[in-house]
Scaffold this motif. Sequence first.
Motif, mmCIF file in Angstrom:
data_model
loop_
_atom_site.group_PDB
_atom_site.id
_atom_site.type_symbol
_atom_site.label_atom_id
_atom_site.label_comp_id
_atom_site.label_asym_id
_atom_site.label_seq_id
_atom_site.Cartn_x
_atom_site.Cartn_y
_atom_site.Cartn_z
ATOM 1 N N ASN A 65 0.819 -1.208 0.000
ATOM 2 C CA ASN A 65 0.000 0.000 0.000
ATOM 3 C C ASN A 65 0.855 1.262 0.000
ATOM 4 O O ASN A 65 0.531 2.247 -0.671
ATOM 5 C CB ASN A 65 -0.964 -0.019 1.180
ATOM 6 N N PHE A 66 1.975 1.230 0.700
ATOM 7 C CA PHE A 66 2.891 2.367 0.702
ATOM 8 C C PHE A 66 3.442 2.593 -0.711
ATOM 9 O O PHE A 66 3.413 3.700 -1.247
ATOM 10 C CB PHE A 66 4.032 2.091 1.687
ATOM 11 N N PHE A 67 3.915 1.519 -1.314
ATOM 12 C CA PHE A 67 4.561 1.630 -2.624
ATOM 13 C C PHE A 67 3.578 2.110 -3.687
ATOM 14 O O PHE A 67 3.898 2.972 -4.499
ATOM 15 C CB PHE A 67 5.136 0.263 -3.007
ATOM 16 N N LYS A 93 1.471 9.019 -6.384
ATOM 17 C CA LYS A 93 1.838 10.403 -6.098
ATOM 18 C C LYS A 93 2.824 10.904 -7.135
ATOM 19 O O LYS A 93 2.811 12.061 -7.537
ATOM 20 C CB LYS A 93 2.487 10.484 -4.717
ATOM 21 N N MET A 94 3.700 9.981 -7.551
ATOM 22 C CA MET A 94 4.741 10.327 -8.508
ATOM 23 C C MET A 94 4.144 10.736 -9.852
ATOM 24 O O MET A 94 4.756 11.441 -10.621
ATOM 25 C CB MET A 94 5.597 9.082 -8.686
ATOM 26 N N ALA A 99 14.060 2.125 -4.249
ATOM 27 C CA ALA A 99 13.371 1.745 -5.482
ATOM 28 C C ALA A 99 12.559 2.919 -6.017
ATOM 29 O O ALA A 99 12.588 3.211 -7.224
ATOM 30 C CB ALA A 99 12.449 0.555 -5.211
ATOM 31 N N LEU A 100 11.873 3.619 -5.120
ATOM 32 C CA LEU A 100 11.030 4.739 -5.551
ATOM 33 C C LEU A 100 11.875 5.851 -6.165
ATOM 34 O O LEU A 100 11.504 6.443 -7.187
ATOM 35 C CB LEU A 100 10.231 5.274 -4.364
ATOM 36 N N GLU A 101 13.010 6.087 -5.545
ATOM 37 C CA GLU A 101 13.904 7.122 -6.055
ATOM 38 C C GLU A 101 14.334 6.788 -7.479
ATOM 39 O O GLU A 101 14.266 7.629 -8.387
ATOM 40 C CB GLU A 101 15.111 7.178 -5.119
ATOM 41 N N VAL A 102 14.770 5.538 -7.658
ATOM 42 C CA VAL A 102 15.236 5.114 -8.987
ATOM 43 C C VAL A 102 14.091 5.165 -9.991
ATOM 44 O O VAL A 102 14.249 5.689 -11.105
ATOM 45 C CB VAL A 102 15.825 3.692 -8.904
ATOM 46 N N ILE A 103 12.937 4.667 -9.582
ATOM 47 C CA ILE A 103 11.819 4.617 -10.525
ATOM 48 C C ILE A 103 11.414 6.032 -10.932
ATOM 49 O O ILE A 103 11.140 6.309 -12.103
ATOM 50 C CB ILE A 103 10.630 3.840 -9.919
ATOM 51 N N SER A 104 11.425 6.931 -9.968
ATOM 52 C CA SER A 104 11.051 8.309 -10.277
ATOM 53 C C SER A 104 12.027 8.906 -11.293
ATOM 54 O O SER A 104 11.628 9.534 -12.274
ATOM 55 C CB SER A 104 11.048 9.129 -8.987
ATOM 56 N N MET A 114 12.971 10.168 -17.100
ATOM 57 C CA MET A 114 13.815 9.980 -18.266
ATOM 58 C C MET A 114 13.024 9.413 -19.443
ATOM 59 O O MET A 114 13.133 9.896 -20.558
ATOM 60 C CB MET A 114 14.935 9.027 -17.876
ATOM 61 N N VAL A 115 12.220 8.385 -19.182
ATOM 62 C CA VAL A 115 11.493 7.769 -20.297
ATOM 63 C C VAL A 115 10.079 8.338 -20.420
ATOM 64 O O VAL A 115 9.298 7.879 -21.246
ATOM 65 C CB VAL A 115 11.426 6.222 -20.167
ATOM 66 N N GLN A 116 9.794 9.339 -19.630
ATOM 67 C CA GLN A 116 8.515 10.062 -19.722
ATOM 68 C C GLN A 116 7.299 9.144 -19.623
ATOM 69 O O GLN A 116 6.545 8.981 -20.586
ATOM 70 C CB GLN A 116 8.454 10.864 -21.021
ATOM 71 N N ILE A 117 7.161 8.571 -18.450
ATOM 72 C CA ILE A 117 5.952 7.758 -18.279
ATOM 73 C C ILE A 117 5.088 8.296 -17.147
ATOM 74 O O ILE A 117 4.180 7.622 -16.678
ATOM 75 C CB ILE A 117 6.285 6.271 -18.004
ATOM 76 N N LYS A 118 5.387 9.516 -16.694
ATOM 77 C CA LYS A 118 4.506 10.093 -15.673
ATOM 78 C C LYS A 118 3.312 10.708 -16.398
ATOM 79 O O LYS A 118 3.302 11.883 -16.724
ATOM 80 C CB LYS A 118 5.261 11.106 -14.841
ATOM 81 N N TYR A 119 2.351 9.846 -16.692
ATOM 82 C CA TYR A 119 1.216 10.281 -17.523
ATOM 83 C C TYR A 119 0.248 11.161 -16.759
ATOM 84 O O TYR A 119 -0.558 11.858 -17.337
ATOM 85 C CB TYR A 119 0.488 9.065 -18.089
ATOM 86 N N PHE A 120 0.310 11.110 -15.426
ATOM 87 C CA PHE A 120 -0.581 11.954 -14.625
ATOM 88 C C PHE A 120 0.224 12.869 -13.716
ATOM 89 O O PHE A 120 0.201 12.702 -12.509
ATOM 90 C CB PHE A 120 -1.511 11.091 -13.759
ATOM 91 N N PRO A 121 0.978 13.808 -14.286
ATOM 92 C CA PRO A 121 1.733 14.695 -13.404
ATOM 93 C C PRO A 121 0.763 15.450 -12.526
ATOM 94 O O PRO A 121 -0.306 15.888 -12.972
ATOM 95 C CB PRO A 121 2.478 15.615 -14.362
ATOM 96 N N LYS A 122 1.124 15.555 -11.254
ATOM 97 C CA LYS A 122 0.210 16.167 -10.305
ATOM 98 C C LYS A 122 0.143 17.664 -10.547
ATOM 99 O O LYS A 122 1.138 18.329 -10.807
ATOM 100 C CB LYS A 122 0.693 15.880 -8.879
ATOM 101 N N ASP A 123 -1.055 18.180 -10.449
ATOM 102 C CA ASP A 123 -1.280 19.612 -10.503
ATOM 103 C C ASP A 123 -0.652 20.217 -9.236
ATOM 104 O O ASP A 123 -0.997 19.801 -8.133
ATOM 105 C CB ASP A 123 -2.815 19.816 -10.488
ATOM 106 N N PRO A 124 0.304 21.158 -9.361
ATOM 107 C CA PRO A 124 0.964 21.677 -8.152
ATOM 108 C C PRO A 124 -0.030 22.235 -7.141
ATOM 109 O O PRO A 124 0.113 22.023 -5.930
ATOM 110 C CB PRO A 124 1.873 22.782 -8.675
#
Lengths: 484, 493
Positions: free
Chosen positions: B378-380, B386-387, B455-460, B465-475
Amino acid sequence: MSSGLRIGIMDLMNRLILALDAPFAGAVVFGVHFDGHLVVEALLVAVIVFLLFQKSYQPQKRPLTRKEIDQLCDEWVPEPLHPAITKEMEDEPPVLESDAGPRIIVSGKEVINLASANYLGLIGHGKITEACNAALKKYGVGSCGPRGFYGTIDVHLDCEARISKFLGTADSILYSYGLATTSSVIPAFCKRGDIIIADEGVQWGIQNGLFLSRSTVKLFKHNDMKALEKILEEIALEDKRVKKVLNRRFIVVEAIYQNSGQMVPLDEIIRLKEKYNFRVLVDESHSFGVLGKTGRGLTEHYGIPIQKVDIITAGMGYALATTGGFCTGSAKVVDHQRLSGAGYCFSASSPPYLASAAITAMDVLEESPELLVRLQENVTLLWKGLSQARGLKVTSNALSPLFFLQLENTSGSFKNDSMLLQEIVDRMLEDAAVLLTVSKRSLLDNCKLPAGIQLSVSAAHTKSDLLQVIQSLKSVVEAVLDRK
Amino acid sequence: MVTIPYFTALTTYFSYGLLFVFGHMRDFFRSFCKSDQSTPEGYAPLCRDFEDFYTRRLYHRIQDCFNRPIASAPDAWIEVSERYSNDNNETLFRTGKTHRCLNLGSYNYLGFASADEYCTPRVVESLKRFSPSTCSSRVDAGTTVLHQELEELIARFVGKPAAMVYGMGFATNSTTLPALIGKGGLIISDSLNHSSIVAGARASGSRITVFQHNTPSHLEEVLREAIADGQPRTHRPWKKIIVVVEGIYSMEGELCKLPEIVAVCNKYKAYLYLDEAHSIGAIGKTGRGICELLGVDTSDIDIMMGTFTKSFGSCGGYIAGSKDLIKYLKAVSPGHLYATAMSPPAVQQVISALKVILGEDGSNRGAQKLARIRENSNFFRAELQKMGCEVLGDHDSPVMPIMLYNPAKIPAFSRECLKRHVAVVGVAFPATPLLLARARMCLSASHTKEDLLKALEVISEVSDMVQIKYFPKDPEKQLKEEQWQQNERKKLS
């Protein structure tokens, strides 16, 4: 009567024409002589046009209403999930309290075991236990994933390389279960439209593979090369008659048949396959590590280069005394399976310690060729002893470590035969402390070969044990058959 | 269900189009340059061109991302073997060097993959007593006291009167289904069911229809229509209908909507076959799987299937059901009659792991493991969301796929993560639909908080880099959420 009717109609028409003629008699409109004929013809044309433009009769489709479907669903009574339990289904197998070596402990009693295909006697071998122990400590038990997703442990690759090196093939591929090997290999290469000719006595794993491939499957009489050639001939004739795109063609056989213990004449198979341009798949489950001077299987026994056989599969739960299966052949054969073999691609890989056991088993076999000598001596001893038994006949090959004893006077029914044989086997366990088995046949199995008592001889059996088995089997068979 | 953004769909189609065109161009030239020597005269080629086109022209390019060999137990950290290729990735060889990587790929949900203080000594003991194999099927000389003990234990664990075990998970499905149903029967299968279920269903010879993935309303529709129409052509009523679903869908991370499906099956008298390959041991308060998590009575499920490969760190599978069902299957199922029995040490591993889970080892390690896997998952999942990544699956599920879509992003994501010592799994066709390529994370109870943060740091980093954050959070929205969270915390304290 019909001619009377026709005359009646003609008469009516004539009268009609005459009647219609009367008002227009002699009338000429725009130079066309107008009489009753025209009126009738115009009427007919009008009727035809009317009929042509008429909608064809279509009964109105009325889909089932919600209520009707509800009713149908309510009325539907499914069959029970499984048929009623019969008495035979209640039978419990013997439960081992020790390993499945040549002598085992069943319900606290020591028993001679001829039910395990431990051909080389490698169960309990110190070196293999040591290798497994090391692997368990290093890798744990399970691989926790399919080969694609970090389930490839280095020992899996080593084991594949070891098999190829042992047999002299280009590459090999490991499956985690013997039964799933043939069921996956065959559909990987044969699809709809391809032709497979298989022996009618092949084991269920192959039958399942044949079915899943959706190819055209033809079966030939068990181990009968004439029957095989006849089918090949028929296909060749058919080819001449109808030119079609070339399809893939396979002959599928077992080296030593699990359902009969007979050996396939490989030289003949190779001759036929080359003559008729077929590929051949041989399942070497019961011959790998058994036949040939150094245990390299059927090809070594016949002195045929292994490359002549296109695909070889084998279970490792026999001579190698571990679990799993493999397929070996050319690099292309193996590579194709790495994405197309369902049991390879979509299943967790085998526990690494079992791959270690397989590697060590091949090492042991290469280091100690006397195992094969001892196995053949035991096979010969048992064969000689049992061929004199009254009431039963040995139907397996003289070199096969898997023995088949069939009733001399068979009842013709698998069920009745196996009930009688089961009685012998039960008595053997109770009175003589020898564990034998009767060949089992699942309801799903299409094999029609007769039932028999199976004996698996091991290099680890002592001569005295085997002599005791022969002696007691003879007396038990006589006692049981005489009572009938 | 996944809805792919328009622009991404366009670029994905374009990528595959390009690969396809280039592949065919290379095939065209190949037909001139290199005659296929492996096919002798008079034989049809072993694989038709279109059959291995995908392998030759797409898969080989990124082959190094799959089948990565490891030289250790598949635990939280693994030794991934380095490989090289001399022929553009067509064949790969190990260099002998290994890299220590964080493992987010194995199904080691409860962390039983590596040596365990309770399990390993018992497994080694059973190895010495029973050796690795029985060389015999269960009905001949393949049943040891261990097999019997496991069958009783697993039946008790899942809450069914009886159970039987098989030596392979795949074979459990592929040999049981044909024994249960045949001609004149109907199998209604979830559209995303595992290949072993498909193999079993096809081998049974019965009719097969699918219903939309995890949609009970569509299942009801299909059932109504099937019962009303009866068998095709003859219109005789079906002999029986079996609905097959999975507890957790391994490529989606989704939990089955079991209560609704059970209700539908009960209403229409269809039998329910539940495959708990990924869910048994991994979810539920005491690890009893999806039934426990969603509060479904196990007596409502006719056939319960599961595997020992995942949570229990062993191999094999089981079927649990009524006493008579198991008796019948033991007499009919080819996997029981013909296959070599499950290896005794592997049986012992499951017994020991089950005892740890049940707390019968005299410690509370099992409960800790179960709490840990839930917390970790659940944390992950929350952090990944969030990412801004598109994460599939449900709360509590330890499987979480991150959508990649474009084919080029599979190797990019996988290789870049590996460079940073995180081993992830990229999944593409044939395991998923062509357009829906993804990376899949499987969490384990043996991951520590530090492991997950790394792991989260690396994945982020790699995701950027490969642009897969399809839902960037609205600041702005993020700010609001943070404020809300702070308020909540205040309220709690």
